[in-house]
Design a protein around this motif. Structure first.
Motif, short mmCIF file in Angstrom:
data_model
loop_
_atom_site.label_atom_id
_atom_site.label_comp_id
_atom_site.label_asym_id
_atom_site.label_seq_id
_atom_site.Cartn_x
_atom_site.Cartn_y
_atom_site.Cartn_z
N UNK A 66 0.82 -1.21 0.00
CA UNK A 66 0.00 0.00 0.00
C UNK A 66 0.85 1.27 0.00
N UNK A 67 1.98 1.25 0.68
CA UNK A 67 2.88 2.41 0.65
C UNK A 67 3.40 2.61 -0.77
N UNK A 68 3.78 1.53 -1.42
CA UNK A 68 4.26 1.61 -2.80
C UNK A 68 3.16 2.16 -3.72
N UNK A 69 1.93 1.70 -3.53
CA UNK A 69 0.82 2.20 -4.34
C UNK A 69 0.55 3.68 -4.08
N UNK A 70 0.70 4.11 -2.84
CA UNK A 70 0.52 5.53 -2.52
C UNK A 70 1.58 6.38 -3.21
N UNK A 71 2.81 5.95 -3.14
CA UNK A 71 3.90 6.70 -3.79
C UNK A 71 3.62 6.81 -5.29
N UNK A 72 3.22 5.72 -5.90
CA UNK A 72 2.91 5.74 -7.33
C UNK A 72 1.73 6.68 -7.62
N UNK A 73 0.71 6.65 -6.79
CA UNK A 73 -0.46 7.51 -6.99
C UNK A 73 -0.08 8.99 -6.86
N UNK A 98 -5.50 5.71 -1.89
CA UNK A 98 -4.28 4.98 -1.52
C UNK A 98 -3.77 5.38 -0.14
N UNK A 99 -3.90 6.66 0.20
CA UNK A 99 -3.48 7.11 1.54
C UNK A 99 -4.36 6.46 2.60
N UNK A 100 -5.66 6.35 2.33
CA UNK A 100 -6.57 5.69 3.28
C UNK A 100 -6.18 4.22 3.45
N UNK A 101 -5.82 3.57 2.35
CA UNK A 101 -5.36 2.17 2.44
C UNK A 101 -4.13 2.05 3.32
N UNK A 102 -3.20 2.98 3.18
CA UNK A 102 -1.98 2.96 4.00
C UNK A 102 -2.33 3.09 5.48
N UNK A 103 -3.17 4.06 5.81
CA UNK A 103 -3.55 4.26 7.21
C UNK A 103 -4.18 3.00 7.79
N UNK A 104 -5.15 2.44 7.07
CA UNK A 104 -5.84 1.24 7.54
C UNK A 104 -4.87 0.08 7.76
N UNK A 105 -4.08 -0.21 6.74
CA UNK A 105 -3.18 -1.36 6.84
C UNK A 105 -2.08 -1.14 7.87
N UNK A 106 -1.57 0.08 7.98
CA UNK A 106 -0.56 0.37 9.00
C UNK A 106 -1.15 0.20 10.39
N UNK A 107 -2.33 0.69 10.60
CA UNK A 107 -2.97 0.56 11.90
C UNK A 107 -3.17 -0.91 12.27
N UNK A 108 -3.61 -1.72 11.31
CA UNK A 108 -3.80 -3.15 11.58
C UNK A 108 -2.45 -3.83 11.86
N UNK A 109 -1.44 -3.44 11.13
CA UNK A 109 -0.09 -4.00 11.35
C UNK A 109 0.39 -3.66 12.76
N UNK A 110 0.23 -2.41 13.16
CA UNK A 110 0.65 -2.00 14.50
C UNK A 110 -0.11 -2.78 15.57
N UNK A 111 -1.42 -2.86 15.43
CA UNK A 111 -2.23 -3.60 16.41
C UNK A 111 -1.85 -5.08 16.44
N UNK A 112 -1.59 -5.66 15.28
CA UNK A 112 -1.20 -7.07 15.22
C UNK A 112 0.09 -7.32 15.98
N UNK A 113 0.92 -6.29 16.05
CA UNK A 113 2.22 -6.41 16.70
C UNK A 113 2.25 -5.72 18.06
N UNK A 114 1.08 -5.46 18.61
CA UNK A 114 0.93 -4.87 19.95
C UNK A 114 1.63 -3.53 20.11
N UNK A 115 1.64 -2.75 19.03
CA UNK A 115 2.10 -1.37 19.10
C UNK A 115 0.85 -0.51 19.17
#
Length: 89
Positions: A41-48, A58-75
């Motif tokens: 998603x970061x790559x897609x945002x840069x391209x967009x 694409x920015x919304x996708x980055x926020x969503x996926x980053x938030x899920x990644x952080x939560x998955x890793x207890x950040x």
């Protein structure tokens, strides 16, 4: 900014009460998928941005996926926000 709080709440609810077939649950339980999606998603945002198209989507996708990644890793997003607050000048 309520949507950010809503996404955090959703992630935490799904972690404690998984919903079968939920994409959010897949991201929260499969850390390699979650990591891959953030990178994609970061790559897609840069391209967009470079092509001046679909930037908001694409920015919304980055926020969503980053938030899920952080939560998955207890950040916790609260700790990230606290760190940002410390950096204010």
């Amino acid at each position: 900014m309520n949507i950010l709080n809503d996404l955090v709440k959703l992630a935490r609810e799904r972690k404690s009460n998984p919903v079968k077939g939920s994409y959010t649950n897949k991201l929260l339980t499969d850390k390699s998928l979650s990591k891959a999606k953030v990178l994609e998603e970061v790559d897609e945002l840069i391209e967009a941005v470079e092509k001046n198209s679909n930037k908001i989507h694409e920015a919304a996708d980055v926020f969503y996926h980053l938030l899920m990644y952080l939560e998955a890793n207890d950040v916790k997003i609260e700790e990230v926000m606290s760190e940002l607050e410390k950096r204010k000048k």
